[in-house]
Scaffold this motif. Sequence first.
Motif, PDB file in Angstrom:
ATOM      1  N   SER A  57       1.031  -1.063  -0.107  1.00 25.94           N
ATOM      2  CA  SER A  57      -0.051   0.179   0.159  1.00 25.94           C
ATOM      3  C   SER A  57       0.888   1.128   0.105  1.00 25.94           C
ATOM      4  N   TRP A  58       2.061   1.299   0.790  1.00 24.71           N
ATOM      5  CA  TRP A  58       2.588   2.539   0.924  1.00 24.71           C
ATOM      6  C   TRP A  58       3.419   2.638  -0.379  1.00 24.71           C
ATOM      7  N   ALA A  59       3.844   1.399  -1.088  1.00 24.09           N
ATOM      8  CA  ALA A  59       4.582   1.536  -2.404  1.00 24.09           C
ATOM      9  C   ALA A  59       3.641   2.187  -3.425  1.00 24.09           C
ATOM     10  N   LEU A  60       2.360   1.545  -3.601  1.00 23.84           N
ATOM     11  CA  LEU A  60       1.334   2.038  -4.526  1.00 23.84           C
ATOM     12  C   LEU A  60       0.947   3.480  -4.387  1.00 23.84           C
ATOM     13  N   VAL A  61       0.731   3.962  -3.310  1.00 22.78           N
ATOM     14  CA  VAL A  61       0.320   5.456  -2.823  1.00 22.78           C
ATOM     15  C   VAL A  61       1.438   6.579  -3.384  1.00 22.78           C
ATOM     16  N   HIS A  62       2.777   5.664  -3.212  1.00 22.05           N
ATOM     17  CA  HIS A  62       3.864   6.837  -3.449  1.00 22.05           C
ATOM     18  C   HIS A  62       4.258   6.453  -5.192  1.00 22.05           C
ATOM     19  N   ARG A  64       4.401   7.007  -9.277  1.00 19.87           N
ATOM     20  CA  ARG A  64       4.156   8.052 -10.080  1.00 19.87           C
ATOM     21  C   ARG A  64       3.037   7.665 -10.939  1.00 19.87           C
ATOM     22  N   GLN A  65       2.204   6.562 -10.996  1.00 18.04           N
ATOM     23  CA  GLN A  65       1.377   6.064 -11.780  1.00 18.04           C
ATOM     24  C   GLN A  65       0.076   6.205 -11.235  1.00 18.04           C
ATOM     25  N   PRO A  66      -0.669   7.010 -11.844  1.00 19.24           N
ATOM     26  CA  PRO A  66      -2.117   7.464 -10.967  1.00 19.24           C
ATOM     27  C   PRO A  66      -3.020   5.867 -10.799  1.00 19.24           C
ATOM     28  N   GLU A  67      -2.892   4.818 -11.734  1.00 18.95           N
ATOM     29  CA  GLU A  67      -3.649   3.686 -11.527  1.00 18.95           C
ATOM     30  C   GLU A  67      -3.053   2.727 -10.349  1.00 18.95           C
ATOM     31  N   ASP A  68      -1.808   2.993  -9.983  1.00 20.81           N
ATOM     32  CA  ASP A  68      -1.059   2.411  -8.830  1.00 20.81           C
ATOM     33  C   ASP A  68      -1.582   3.159  -7.609  1.00 20.81           C
ATOM     34  N   VAL A  69      -1.604   4.653  -7.617  1.00 16.43           N
ATOM     35  CA  VAL A  69      -2.167   5.240  -6.609  1.00 16.43           C
ATOM     36  C   VAL A  69      -3.683   5.050  -5.959  1.00 16.43           C
ATOM     37  N   ARG A  70      -4.407   4.785  -7.128  1.00 18.64           N
ATOM     38  CA  ARG A  70      -5.537   4.424  -6.943  1.00 18.64           C
ATOM     39  C   ARG A  70      -5.936   3.125  -6.406  1.00 18.64           C
ATOM     40  N   ARG A  71      -5.189   2.145  -6.968  1.00 17.99           N
ATOM     41  CA  ARG A  71      -5.246   0.926  -6.289  1.00 17.99           C
ATOM     42  C   ARG A  71      -4.815   0.727  -5.011  1.00 17.99           C
ATOM     43  N   GLY A  72      -3.800   1.533  -4.463  1.00 17.48           N
ATOM     44  CA  GLY A  72      -3.353   1.572  -3.237  1.00 17.48           C
ATOM     45  C   GLY A  72      -4.332   2.300  -2.037  1.00 17.48           C
ATOM     46  N   VAL A  73      -5.109   3.171  -2.790  1.00 19.57           N
ATOM     47  CA  VAL A  73      -6.045   3.898  -1.901  1.00 19.57           C
ATOM     48  C   VAL A  73      -7.211   2.723  -1.738  1.00 19.57           C
ATOM     49  N   TYR A  94      -2.644   8.243   7.170  1.00 19.14           N
ATOM     50  CA  TYR A  94      -1.570   8.896   6.674  1.00 19.14           C
ATOM     51  C   TYR A  94      -1.289   8.485   5.218  1.00 19.14           C
ATOM     52  N   LEU A  95      -1.365   7.110   4.794  1.00 23.07           N
ATOM     53  CA  LEU A  95      -1.015   6.673   3.612  1.00 23.07           C
ATOM     54  C   LEU A  95      -2.310   7.059   2.714  1.00 23.07           C
ATOM     55  N   LEU A  96      -3.550   6.955   3.228  1.00 20.40           N
ATOM     56  CA  LEU A  96      -4.708   7.473   2.490  1.00 20.40           C
ATOM     57  C   LEU A  96      -4.546   8.837   1.897  1.00 20.40           C
ATOM     58  N   TYR A 100      -4.751  10.488  -1.725  1.00 18.66           N
ATOM     59  CA  TYR A 100      -5.636  11.549  -2.137  1.00 18.66           C
ATOM     60  C   TYR A 100      -5.003  12.791  -2.521  1.00 18.66           C
ATOM     61  N   TYR A 101      -3.628  13.005  -2.006  1.00 16.06           N
ATOM     62  CA  TYR A 101      -2.876  14.160  -2.290  1.00 16.06           C
ATOM     63  C   TYR A 101      -2.312  13.792  -3.751  1.00 16.06           C
ATOM     64  N   ARG A 102      -1.714  12.819  -3.963  1.00 14.85           N
ATOM     65  CA  ARG A 102      -1.130  12.353  -5.266  1.00 14.85           C
ATOM     66  C   ARG A 102      -2.497  12.481  -6.371  1.00 14.85           C
TER      67      ARG A 102
END
Length: 167
Positions: A57-62, A64-73, A94-96, A100-102
Amino acid sequence: MEAKIGKFFESVGSFFGGGDQIPWCDRDVILGCEREVADATNGGSDERKNESIMRLSWALVHSRQPEDVRRGVAMLEASLTNSSSPLEQREKFYLLAVGYYRTSEYSKSRQLLEQCLEIAPDWRQALALKKTVEDRIAKDGVIGIGIAATAVGLIAGGIAAALARKN
């Protein structure tokens, strides 16, 4: 003089570019975390599985790929109900907030940071991200006001030109 000009352009660039201090995560780190989750799921303890899911989850929200960030969220939101301790809940909030910031959902990020800071009021990482989020909200407001003022000016100029042509 050149130093002042350089500093001016640097400040303008950081104003429009963002300039947050949140780290990025590469795709190979995400792939390693995904393998770790798969290994933990196929024979590890629940604790090991939960830890590897948090790392993923940490790796996904950090990412650069928006689809990874959405998956982490999505992963973090699904796991929020399973939070056993306040510390774990704080980490997930915090990770959420980072996710959401990303994805430019700044108000949701700020709300999660406030929940995070209710649990740990002096947590510097959350305080720093909250300041970054609030700065971004203010900057977007300034840009929005500038766009609205430009639109009003163009409309007023168009009306004035039409009236001048009519006379």
